[in-house]
Every structure is written in C-alpha cells, then in structure tokens.
Design a protein around this motif. Structure first.
Motif, PDB file in Angstrom:
ATOM      1  N   LYS A   2       0.918  -1.248  -0.033  1.00 44.02           N
ATOM      2  CA  LYS A   2      -0.067   0.098   0.070  1.00 44.02           C
ATOM      3  C   LYS A   2       0.951   1.100   0.041  1.00 44.02           C
ATOM      4  O   LYS A   2       1.860   1.391   0.642  1.00 44.02           O
ATOM      5  CB  LYS A   2      -0.908  -0.030   1.289  1.00 44.02           C
ATOM      6  N   THR A   3       0.427   2.265  -0.843  1.00 38.40           N
ATOM      7  CA  THR A   3       1.376   3.607  -0.744  1.00 38.40           C
ATOM      8  C   THR A   3       0.275   4.695  -0.737  1.00 38.40           C
ATOM      9  O   THR A   3      -0.801   4.462  -1.505  1.00 38.40           O
ATOM     10  CB  THR A   3       2.068   3.450  -2.343  1.00 38.40           C
ATOM     11  N   PHE A   4       0.548   5.789   0.040  1.00 32.89           N
ATOM     12  CA  PHE A   4      -0.172   6.744  -0.041  1.00 32.89           C
ATOM     13  C   PHE A   4       0.655   8.192  -0.580  1.00 32.89           C
ATOM     14  O   PHE A   4       1.611   7.984  -0.240  1.00 32.89           O
ATOM     15  CB  PHE A   4      -0.807   7.088   1.201  1.00 32.89           C
ATOM     16  N   THR A   5      -0.108   9.034  -0.771  1.00 38.69           N
ATOM     17  CA  THR A   5       0.282  10.597  -0.772  1.00 38.69           C
ATOM     18  C   THR A   5      -0.437  11.447   0.265  1.00 38.69           C
ATOM     19  O   THR A   5      -1.563  11.237   0.522  1.00 38.69           O
ATOM     20  CB  THR A   5      -0.005  11.154  -2.026  1.00 38.69           C
ATOM     21  N   ALA A   6       0.276  12.270   1.114  1.00 41.20           N
ATOM     22  CA  ALA A   6      -0.785  13.342   1.858  1.00 41.20           C
ATOM     23  C   ALA A   6      -1.293  14.167   1.039  1.00 41.20           C
ATOM     24  O   ALA A   6      -0.965  14.624  -0.075  1.00 41.20           O
ATOM     25  CB  ALA A   6       0.529  14.007   2.855  1.00 41.20           C
ATOM     26  N   THR A   7      -2.460  14.671   1.682  1.00 41.07           N
ATOM     27  CA  THR A   7      -3.296  15.801   0.920  1.00 41.07           C
ATOM     28  C   THR A   7      -3.269  16.813   1.717  1.00 41.07           C
ATOM     29  O   THR A   7      -3.778  17.749   1.103  1.00 41.07           O
ATOM     30  CB  THR A   7      -4.451  14.913   0.380  1.00 41.07           C
ATOM     31  N   GLY A   8      -3.151  16.910   2.769  1.00 39.07           N
ATOM     32  CA  GLY A   8      -3.636  18.312   3.770  1.00 39.07           C
ATOM     33  C   GLY A   8      -2.827  18.055   5.111  1.00 39.07           C
ATOM     34  O   GLY A   8      -2.750  16.802   5.476  1.00 39.07           O
ATOM     35  N   ALA A   9      -2.606  19.092   5.870  1.00 41.49           N
ATOM     36  CA  ALA A   9      -2.252  19.056   7.354  1.00 41.49           C
ATOM     37  C   ALA A   9      -2.742  20.187   7.951  1.00 41.49           C
ATOM     38  O   ALA A   9      -2.920  21.229   7.199  1.00 41.49           O
ATOM     39  CB  ALA A   9      -0.622  19.045   7.136  1.00 41.49           C
ATOM     40  N   THR A  10      -2.659  20.173   9.164  1.00 36.48           N
ATOM     41  CA  THR A  10      -3.145  21.389   9.904  1.00 36.48           C
ATOM     42  C   THR A  10      -1.870  22.365  10.285  1.00 36.48           C
ATOM     43  O   THR A  10      -2.128  23.452  10.806  1.00 36.48           O
ATOM     44  CB  THR A  10      -3.573  20.822  11.356  1.00 36.48           C
TER      45      THR A  10
END
Length: 170
Positions: free
Chosen positions: A92-100
C-alpha cells in the motif's frame, strides 16, 4: 474551533527518487505476512509509533485505492492521506493531501509485506519535500522528528505484534 487545513500537493512514486528527505527501512517479523498486513491495516498503529497520537481510517472497509485516513501526531499536527496503491495483503502506498500545519509540500509513504521462511519482511519507504520556511530546518526536523518516528514505526512492529498475541519474541 475547527482546525485550519493546508493543502499538500499530491505526489507519486517518482518522489522517492527526487525528495530531499528520504528514509527506507526493513524489519523481519516473526509472524506470517497475513498477520503483519493485518497489524499494518488495523487500528493499533498509533500505539507503537513514537510521536503518533491517533490513526483514524476515514474510509469504510474493505480498503483499496482511494482509501483515506488521518494521522494525529503528539505535536498536534494532523495529516490527511489518500492511498493511490493498494495491493491487498502485500503493498500500500499513500500521498498526503493536507495538514493542519503548512510543513509539507509533498509526502509519500510505501509499505511492502513479503513472506519469508520465518515469518515476514516489512519494508517501508518515506519521502518528503518541505515548504519554506520549514525547508530551512529540514536537517533538524529530520534528525529529531521524522527519522525517530520512522524508526519507531518500523522497529516497533514486531514487539507490538508479540504483545497482541501475548507472546515474547523468539
């Protein structure tokens, strides 16, 4: 009060070759590949990863491409992530899309689980590019936050799995 969200530019596998921040690590796990995958897709990840307060899956099971989750760190940073690869039981591989907090420009993370003669091998890669002014602090952030968090995430998995089965590691 609702958190303010900062967008993170989505990335793919090419970031692993170009990112200024990159970590890769593997660990041998004395449990089956199926059990290892289950631990990595369960709700307990935050219990063994240093600096992580909570993991929340924001998509229903069964998981697959497009699955989302949020990771809350002890620092108060919350990351939103979207999986662009999901090969059930193996990768499984993800990309971050947002952060606080506006720290990251790009962030990707890759998990691979392979069976071995004595259990499984868990391999992990993480790559990121920071926004300014954070990029000026990337050496210190990496040394004191990103690298130790990654090490604890990978190295802590076998002990966590043993504790869930009530057994000592062999």
């Amino acid at each position: 009060m609702a958190a303010r969200w900062y967008p993170i530019e989505e990335a793919d596998d090419s970031l692993f070759a170009t990112a200024p921040l990159y970590h890769a690590r593997s660990v041998e796990v004395p449990f089956s590949a199926e059990e290892t995958w289950a631990a990595l897709t369960g709700d307990g990840v935050s219990s063994w990863t240093k600096g992580m307060r909570q993991l929340t899956w924001t998509s229903p099971r069964p998981f697959g491409v497009g699955t989302t989750r949020e990771i809350e760190m002890e620092s108060g940073l919350i990351l939103r992530e979207r999986f662009f690869r999901w090969e059930e039981g193996t990768r499984k591989t993800f990309t971050a899309t947002g952060a606080t907090k506006p720290i990251f420009r790009h962030l990707v993370e890759d998990y691979v689980v392979e069976p071995t003669e004595t259990g499984a091998r868990f391999s992990w890669r993480w790559a990121a590019e920071l926004n300014r002014p954070w990029s000026f602090l990337q050496g210190a952030l990496d040394r004191f936050f990103f690298a130790p968090t990654g090490r604890s995430h990978i190295d802590g998995l076998p002990a966590y799995m043993a504790s869930q089965r009530g057994t000592a590691l062999r």
